[in-house]
Write a protein that holds these residues in place. Sequence first.
Motif, PDB file in Angstrom:
ATOM      1  N   GLY A   1       0.851  -1.202   0.000  1.00 31.63           N
ATOM      2  CA  GLY A   1       0.000   0.000   0.000  1.00 31.63           C
ATOM      3  C   GLY A   1       0.879   1.241   0.000  1.00 31.63           C
ATOM      4  N   ARG A   2       0.453   2.243  -0.767  1.00 28.75           N
ATOM      5  CA  ARG A   2       1.254   3.468  -0.881  1.00 28.75           C
ATOM      6  C   ARG A   2       0.394   4.727  -0.721  1.00 28.75           C
ATOM      7  NH1 ARG A   2       2.418   3.802  -7.407  1.00 28.75           N
ATOM      8  NH2 ARG A   2       0.475   2.832  -8.022  1.00 28.75           N
ATOM      9  N   SER A   3      -0.655   4.623   0.110  1.00 26.73           N
ATOM     10  CA  SER A   3      -1.503   5.813   0.301  1.00 26.73           C
ATOM     11  C   SER A   3      -0.757   6.847   1.137  1.00 26.73           C
ATOM     12  CB  SER A   3      -2.806   5.430   0.999  1.00 26.73           C
ATOM     13  OG  SER A   3      -2.556   5.104   2.354  1.00 26.73           O
ATOM     14  N   ASN A   4      -1.244   8.099   1.040  1.00 29.04           N
ATOM     15  CA  ASN A   4      -0.609   9.183   1.803  1.00 29.04           C
ATOM     16  C   ASN A   4      -0.849   9.056   3.297  1.00 29.04           C
ATOM     17  OD1 ASN A   4       0.510  10.435  -0.415  1.00 29.04           O
ATOM     18  ND2 ASN A   4      -1.336  11.655  -0.806  1.00 29.04           N
TER      19      ASN A   4
ATOM     20  N   CYS B   1       5.257  -1.908  -1.749  1.00 29.03           N
ATOM     21  CA  CYS B   1       4.559  -2.573  -2.853  1.00 29.03           C
ATOM     22  C   CYS B   1       3.194  -1.930  -3.050  1.00 29.03           C
ATOM     23  CB  CYS B   1       4.361  -4.049  -2.541  1.00 29.03           C
ATOM     24  SG  CYS B   1       5.911  -4.918  -2.291  1.00 29.03           S
ATOM     25  N   HIS B   2       2.656  -2.055  -4.232  1.00 28.52           N
ATOM     26  CA  HIS B   2       1.374  -1.421  -4.547  1.00 28.52           C
ATOM     27  C   HIS B   2       0.698  -2.169  -5.678  1.00 28.52           C
ATOM     28  CE1 HIS B   2       3.684   0.325  -7.807  1.00 28.52           C
ATOM     29  NE2 HIS B   2       4.597   0.592  -6.888  1.00 28.52           N
ATOM     30  N   SER B   3      -0.389  -1.607  -6.182  1.00 28.10           N
ATOM     31  CA  SER B   3      -1.205  -2.330  -7.161  1.00 28.10           C
ATOM     32  C   SER B   3      -0.466  -2.614  -8.473  1.00 28.10           C
ATOM     33  CB  SER B   3      -2.482  -1.539  -7.446  1.00 28.10           C
ATOM     34  OG  SER B   3      -2.142  -0.221  -7.800  1.00 28.10           O
ATOM     35  N   ARG B   4       0.633  -1.915  -8.736  1.00 28.67           N
ATOM     36  CA  ARG B   4       1.381  -2.165  -9.973  1.00 28.67           C
ATOM     37  C   ARG B   4       2.655  -2.978  -9.731  1.00 28.67           C
ATOM     38  NH1 ARG B   4      -0.041   1.920 -13.812  1.00 28.67           N
ATOM     39  NH2 ARG B   4      -2.180   2.483 -13.333  1.00 28.67           N
TER      40      ARG B   4
ATOM     41  N   GLY C   1      -5.542  -3.289   7.416  1.00 35.29           N
ATOM     42  CA  GLY C   1      -6.811  -3.305   6.676  1.00 35.29           C
ATOM     43  C   GLY C   1      -8.038  -3.383   7.583  1.00 35.29           C
ATOM     44  N   ILE C   2      -9.099  -2.725   7.144  1.00 34.42           N
ATOM     45  CA  ILE C   2     -10.407  -2.857   7.816  1.00 34.42           C
ATOM     46  C   ILE C   2     -11.413  -3.202   6.731  1.00 34.42           C
ATOM     47  CG2 ILE C   2     -12.198  -1.743   9.204  1.00 34.42           C
ATOM     48  CD1 ILE C   2     -10.129   0.222  10.232  1.00 34.42           C
ATOM     49  N   ASN C   3     -11.914  -4.422   6.776  1.00 30.52           N
ATOM     50  CA  ASN C   3     -12.824  -4.887   5.722  1.00 30.52           C
ATOM     51  C   ASN C   3     -13.953  -5.690   6.344  1.00 30.52           C
ATOM     52  OD1 ASN C   3     -10.649  -4.227   3.713  1.00 30.52           O
ATOM     53  ND2 ASN C   3      -9.635  -5.924   4.750  1.00 30.52           N
TER      54      ASN C   3
ATOM     55  N   MET D   1      -5.202   1.624  18.156  1.00 27.71           N
ATOM     56  CA  MET D   1      -4.035   2.501  18.316  1.00 27.71           C
ATOM     57  C   MET D   1      -4.231   3.859  17.657  1.00 27.71           C
ATOM     58  SD  MET D   1      -1.944   0.839  20.091  1.00 27.71           S
ATOM     59  CE  MET D   1      -0.391   1.712  19.914  1.00 27.71           C
ATOM     60  N   THR D   2      -5.091   3.912  16.632  1.00 26.70           N
ATOM     61  CA  THR D   2      -5.173   5.129  15.824  1.00 26.70           C
ATOM     62  C   THR D   2      -5.671   6.318  16.658  1.00 26.70           C
ATOM     63  OG1 THR D   2      -5.378   3.835  13.824  1.00 26.70           O
ATOM     64  CG2 THR D   2      -6.175   6.080  13.697  1.00 26.70           C
ATOM     65  N   ILE D   3      -6.748   6.121  17.415  1.00 24.42           N
ATOM     66  CA  ILE D   3      -7.257   7.230  18.233  1.00 24.42           C
ATOM     67  C   ILE D   3      -6.262   7.558  19.349  1.00 24.42           C
ATOM     68  CG2 ILE D   3      -9.109   7.994  19.794  1.00 24.42           C
ATOM     69  CD1 ILE D   3     -11.121   6.624  18.077  1.00 24.42           C
TER      70      ILE D   3
HETATM   71  P1  NAD Z   1      -6.075   3.176  -0.182  1.00 28.00           P
HETATM   72  O1  NAD Z   1      -7.216   2.574  -0.921  1.00 28.00           O
HETATM   73  O2  NAD Z   1      -5.790   4.631  -0.280  1.00 28.00           O
HETATM   74  O3  NAD Z   1      -4.741   2.386  -0.544  1.00 28.00           O
HETATM   75  C1  NAD Z   1      -4.715   1.021  -0.794  1.00 28.00           C
HETATM   76  C2  NAD Z   1      -3.368   0.651  -1.319  1.00 28.00           C
HETATM   77  O4  NAD Z   1      -3.359  -0.723  -1.651  1.00 28.00           O
HETATM   78  C3  NAD Z   1      -2.983   1.420  -2.593  1.00 28.00           C
HETATM   79  O5  NAD Z   1      -1.796   2.132  -2.388  1.00 28.00           O
HETATM   80  C4  NAD Z   1      -2.822   0.334  -3.650  1.00 28.00           C
HETATM   81  O6  NAD Z   1      -1.711   0.563  -4.501  1.00 28.00           O
HETATM   82  C5  NAD Z   1      -2.628  -0.914  -2.828  1.00 28.00           C
HETATM   83  N1  NAD Z   1      -3.149  -2.084  -3.560  1.00 28.00           N
HETATM   84  C6  NAD Z   1      -4.381  -2.246  -4.087  1.00 28.00           C
HETATM   85  N2  NAD Z   1      -4.458  -3.421  -4.748  1.00 28.00           N
HETATM   86  C7  NAD Z   1      -3.241  -3.997  -4.631  1.00 28.00           C
HETATM   87  C8  NAD Z   1      -2.685  -5.199  -5.130  1.00 28.00           C
HETATM   88  N3  NAD Z   1      -3.397  -6.060  -5.861  1.00 28.00           N
HETATM   89  N4  NAD Z   1      -1.400  -5.480  -4.829  1.00 28.00           N
HETATM   90  C9  NAD Z   1      -0.656  -4.625  -4.087  1.00 28.00           C
HETATM   91  N5  NAD Z   1      -1.138  -3.467  -3.588  1.00 28.00           N
HETATM   92  C10 NAD Z   1      -2.415  -3.154  -3.872  1.00 28.00           C
HETATM   93  O7  NAD Z   1      -6.333   2.753   1.343  1.00 28.00           O
HETATM   94  P2  NAD Z   1      -5.719   3.310   2.731  1.00 28.00           P
HETATM   95  O8  NAD Z   1      -6.429   4.548   3.104  1.00 28.00           O
HETATM   96  O9  NAD Z   1      -4.234   3.288   2.704  1.00 28.00           O
HETATM   97  O10 NAD Z   1      -6.230   2.149   3.690  1.00 28.00           O
HETATM   98  C11 NAD Z   1      -5.847   0.806   3.496  1.00 28.00           C
HETATM   99  C12 NAD Z   1      -6.631  -0.085   4.446  1.00 28.00           C
HETATM  100  O11 NAD Z   1      -6.326   0.293   5.772  1.00 28.00           O
HETATM  101  C13 NAD Z   1      -8.157   0.060   4.316  1.00 28.00           C
HETATM  102  O12 NAD Z   1      -8.732  -1.193   4.606  1.00 28.00           O
HETATM  103  C14 NAD Z   1      -8.509   1.044   5.407  1.00 28.00           C
HETATM  104  O13 NAD Z   1      -9.830   0.874   5.873  1.00 28.00           O
HETATM  105  C15 NAD Z   1      -7.509   0.637   6.467  1.00 28.00           C
HETATM  106  N6  NAD Z   1      -7.178   1.705   7.417  1.00 28.00           N
HETATM  107  C16 NAD Z   1      -7.170   1.349   8.724  1.00 28.00           C
HETATM  108  C17 NAD Z   1      -6.855   2.289   9.682  1.00 28.00           C
HETATM  109  C18 NAD Z   1      -6.842   1.862  11.114  1.00 28.00           C
HETATM  110  O14 NAD Z   1      -6.979   2.688  11.986  1.00 28.00           O
HETATM  111  N7  NAD Z   1      -6.644   0.584  11.382  1.00 28.00           N
HETATM  112  C19 NAD Z   1      -6.568   3.596   9.324  1.00 28.00           C
HETATM  113  C20 NAD Z   1      -6.542   3.930   7.960  1.00 28.00           C
HETATM  114  C21 NAD Z   1      -6.847   2.963   7.016  1.00 28.00           C
END
Ligand code: NAD
Length: 283
Positions: free
Chosen positions: A166-169, A189-192, A231-233, A266-268
């Motif tokens: 995952g590479r989100s901000n 690593c990320h979706s690409r 992840g939260i799903n 932990m987040t809060i």
């Molecule tokens: P996002 O959707 O912005 O990012 C998801 C990342 O996954 C992207 O960078 C993407 O490149 C990568 N990805 C997607 N498909 C992929 C694949 N097939 N292979 C490799 N990488 C892949 O999401 P986010 O905001 O970073 O959140 C990610 C998860 O974390 C979500 O489930 C979100 O609910 C959870 N989250 C939890 C907390 C917490 O407090 N526990 C806080 C923030 C986010």
Amino acid sequence: MAATIIDGKRISGEIRVELAEQTAAFKNQYNTVPGLAVIIVGEDPASRVYVRNKHKACAEVGFYSEVHELPADASEEQVIALIDRLNDSKEIHGILVQLPLPGHLDEQKILLRIKPEKDVDAFHPYNVGKIMIGDYNVLPCTPAGVMQLLARSGVSASGKHCVVIGRSNIVGKPMAMLLLHDNGTVTVCHSRTPDLKAQTLQADILVSAVGRAGFVTADMVKPGAVVIDVGINRNAQGKLCGDVDFEAVREVASMITPVPGGVGPMTITMLLQNTLTAAIASM
Ligand code: NAD
């Protein structure tokens, strides 16, 4: 042997006790309490639950907090005027705008309006830059929470290969940066990413932040790895779960975080930590 479970609820509770003690000492010294303002625009039910939890958590450690609820059709000017007022408020040390915002509002413009000193989510580019150079006051809450879980479980990234999926901000990028600051060797690593499994099998510490149930399977995990599930799903049965196939990966990993009860709590707690840090820095 099944992996040790990293108990985020317990660790979060320990940190909150420490924060309550530090807050009492702060109050004694400065005759004021740390103050957090949360702005929520619109009626999103999940956001409302998060905001309520933040408000409750503040009370638990002795903070003052305000919740500002604006209607879904609030204008950008209205939100910005509120931020300006909170930026100038003496009682408020931290400001948080609950995301997502309704589509007609420019999220970046609104987040940029928060004074960096009061940006307790650490989303302002000023704070993002500070984190990049390793000279920071506040850290983004979720990656900071992961670092606490590791540290308080006796795990250092130093000398380890860390793989972040995952590479989100808000999660992936800052997560990679914090592991790097802790002297880990980090792969993002990320979706690409081609052949993800070849990368994850190298990980001594594997952090998944993808947002897909059952994404990390046991054959992707190096035996003895520490696995952190951000992840939260919801799974097919509608049950809350992470990205990791918990039961199977537990048999391969040495330590693992559950969902719920791992990174989530932990987040809060890290938001509270940032608010106290901001209050101390303002004195
Ligand atoms: P996002 O959707 O912005 O990012 C998801 C990342 O996954 C992207 O960078 C993407 O490149 C990568 N990805 C997607 N498909 C992929 C694949 N097939 N292979 C490799 N990488 C892949 O999401 P986010 O905001 O970073 O959140 C990610 C998860 O974390 C979500 O489930 C979100 O609910 C959870 N989250 C939890 C907390 C917490 O407090 N526990 C806080 C923030 C986010």
